[in-house]
Design an enzyme around this catalytic site. Structure first.
Site, short mmCIF file in Angstrom:
data_model
loop_
_atom_site.label_atom_id
_atom_site.label_comp_id
_atom_site.label_asym_id
_atom_site.label_seq_id
_atom_site.Cartn_x
_atom_site.Cartn_y
_atom_site.Cartn_z
N HIS A 20 -126.98 29.15 -52.19
CA HIS A 20 -126.51 27.76 -52.36
C HIS A 20 -127.67 26.82 -52.07
CE1 HIS A 20 -123.20 24.57 -51.85
NE2 HIS A 20 -124.37 23.95 -51.83
N ASP A 79 -127.48 25.49 -48.44
CA ASP A 79 -127.07 24.12 -48.79
C ASP A 79 -128.17 23.12 -48.45
OD1 ASP A 79 -125.54 22.14 -49.88
OD2 ASP A 79 -124.18 21.94 -48.19
N HIS A 98 -116.66 23.68 -53.54
CA HIS A 98 -116.80 22.75 -52.41
C HIS A 98 -115.37 22.50 -51.93
CE1 HIS A 98 -118.85 19.37 -50.17
NE2 HIS A 98 -117.56 19.24 -49.88
N LYS A 147 -119.44 25.58 -60.59
CA LYS A 147 -119.17 24.90 -59.33
C LYS A 147 -118.02 23.92 -59.47
CE LYS A 147 -120.11 23.33 -55.18
NZ LYS A 147 -121.05 23.53 -54.13
N HIS A 201 -120.40 26.85 -47.97
CA HIS A 201 -120.71 26.17 -46.70
C HIS A 201 -119.49 25.99 -45.80
CE1 HIS A 201 -119.37 22.96 -49.32
NE2 HIS A 201 -120.54 22.76 -49.88
N HIS A 211 -129.83 23.03 -53.30
CA HIS A 211 -130.03 21.81 -54.10
C HIS A 211 -131.53 21.60 -54.26
CE1 HIS A 211 -125.81 20.48 -53.70
NE2 HIS A 211 -125.89 21.08 -52.52
O1 DOR Z 1 -124.25 17.61 -47.46
C1 DOR Z 1 -124.17 17.81 -48.67
N1 DOR Z 1 -125.16 17.45 -49.52
N2 DOR Z 1 -123.08 18.41 -49.15
C2 DOR Z 1 -122.87 18.53 -50.46
O2 DOR Z 1 -121.85 19.03 -50.82
C3 DOR Z 1 -123.84 18.01 -51.44
C4 DOR Z 1 -125.17 17.87 -50.87
C5 DOR Z 1 -126.10 17.04 -51.71
O3 DOR Z 1 -126.19 17.27 -52.92
O4 DOR Z 1 -126.77 16.16 -51.16
ZN ZN Z 2 -124.30 21.93 -51.53
#
Ligand code: DOR
Ligand code: ZN
Length: 359
Positions: free
Chosen positions: A17, A251, A140, A103, A178, A19
């Site tokens: 997971h 995450d 999520h 997702k 998460h 970003h």
């Molecule tokens: O804390 C988070 N940041 N939770 C999420 O679900 C998305 C992520 C983000 O893309 O910044």
């Molecule tokens: Zn995330």
């Protein structure tokens, strides 16, 4: 896995997971993951989100172009579910090996989720297709109902949406992302369904007090938010249990200073630079170093039906200082730096020397 007092060697891990964002920041954040992890499931919550096969292919190309020279890293792309996503796109994207999962963001639950699903029961056609073709659904798991206390939103989601969803689609492969609560742990480990969960480093280290320690600390604000201490303790037990249903998913979610230090700070913790060291600290404290490899390098690949990595990685027992800020290659303006998780702390395991951190 080979462990001694001062060193631990294991199959290279994957991050299930992650970003990475897009544009200039992509390169600046990617190296922190690609140096250590073989593969990562890439979150599709860009703006606009990744909803088509060609968008995923193009984004994948941009990621691959940003991998540092000599580093081998495979991004595993995902689709972002919307109310009007055609099931055919999911099916073709999955069969062609472009999408590794899809997702589900309940609309407005978090960063760039406004295009998400407004009513889960209205996209049963997508779940039906995914169940049929064995495509993982990544969730999520929080309700967006303003009347539900923010700290209860995960537990309420499980009861209101997840359980009924799995009853409707009992062979659907689900990753509850998460997880932050005892409720989620209990649900996943006792489930009769094909469900697993990722656990982040930050939810193993902090409880909700971190956000309010001497002032409002947006650096510890993420979604789902950290919960009470009893939940953190249970998460540490789950992660270190060796159970195949729990695996690594950082995450890692970078936001530059200007977006964090704001009257409406963004949710997300950038933990990629020291993620492995952070997890390892937890496993050491829980006397579970022998179970680290299952969590970091085996359980996730097994759940996704992918081969295990063959390369190995060694961590050595050595104090490393986590920098206050990381320059992620924007324009050098400190407002565009990103604060890493454990900023300013010393960690006791090192994957690589501090000087190699691109400082
Ligand atoms: O804390 C988070 N940041 N939770 C999420 O679900 C998305 C992520 C983000 O893309 O910044
Ligand atoms: Zn995330």
């Amino acid at each position: 896995m080979i462990a001694s007092v001062n060193q631990i060697s294991l199959l290279k891990p994957d991050d299930w997971h992650l970003h990475l964002r897009d544009g200039k920041i992509l390169k600046g954040v990617l190296s922190h993951t690609a140096d250590v992890f073989c593969r990562a499931i890439i979150m599709p919550n860009l703006d606009p989100p990744i909803t088509t096969i060609s968008q995923a292919q193009e984004y994948k190309k941009r990621i691959i172009q940003s991998i540092p020279e000599g580093v081998s890293f495979t991004p595993l792309m995902t689709a972002y579910l919307t109310d009007d996503m055609p099931a055919e796109v999911l099916e073709r994207g999955f069969r062609e090996g472009v999408f590794h999962g899809a997702k589900l963001y309940p609309a407005n639950v978090t960063t760039n989720s406004s295009y998400g699903v407004t009513d889960i029961s209205k996209v049963d056609n997508l779940f039906e297709t995914m169940e049929r073709i064995g495509m993982p659904l990544l969730i999520h798991g929080e309700v967006t109902d303003f009347n539900v206390d923010v700290f209860d939103r995960e537990a309420v989601f499980i009861e209101r949406h997840l359980e009924p969803l799995l009853r409707r689609f009992s062979s659907l492969k689900v990753v509850l992302e998460h997880i932050t609560t005892i409720d989620a742990i209990d649900f996943v480990e006792n489930s009769e369904f094909d469900i697993a969960a990722t656990i982040t480093p930050h939810h193993l280290h902090i409880n909700r007090n971190a956000m309010f320690n001497g002032g409002l600390r947006s650096d510890f604000y993420c979604l789902p938010t950290a919960k009470r201490e009893i939940h953190r303790i249970a998460l540490r037990q789950a992660a270190t249990s060796g159970k195949p249903c729990f695996f690594l998913g950082t995450d890692s979610a970078p936001h530059t200073r200007s977006f964090k230090e704001s009257s409406c700070g963004c949710a997300g913790i950038f933990n990629a630079p020291f993620a492995l060291e952070s997890y390892l600290k937890v496993f050491e404290e829980e006397n579970a170093l022998d179970r680290f490899e299952a969590f970091s390098s085996i359980n996730g690949a097994t759940f996704y039906g992918l081969p295990l990595n063959t390369e190995r990685i060694t961590l050595v027992k050595k104090n490393i200082s986590v920098p206050q800020m990381i320059d992620v290659g924007l324009d050098g303006d400190p407002n565009d730096f990103v604060k890493p998780f454990h900023s300013g702390e010393t960690l006791g395991w090192a994957v690589r020397g501090f000087s190699e951190m691109g400082e």
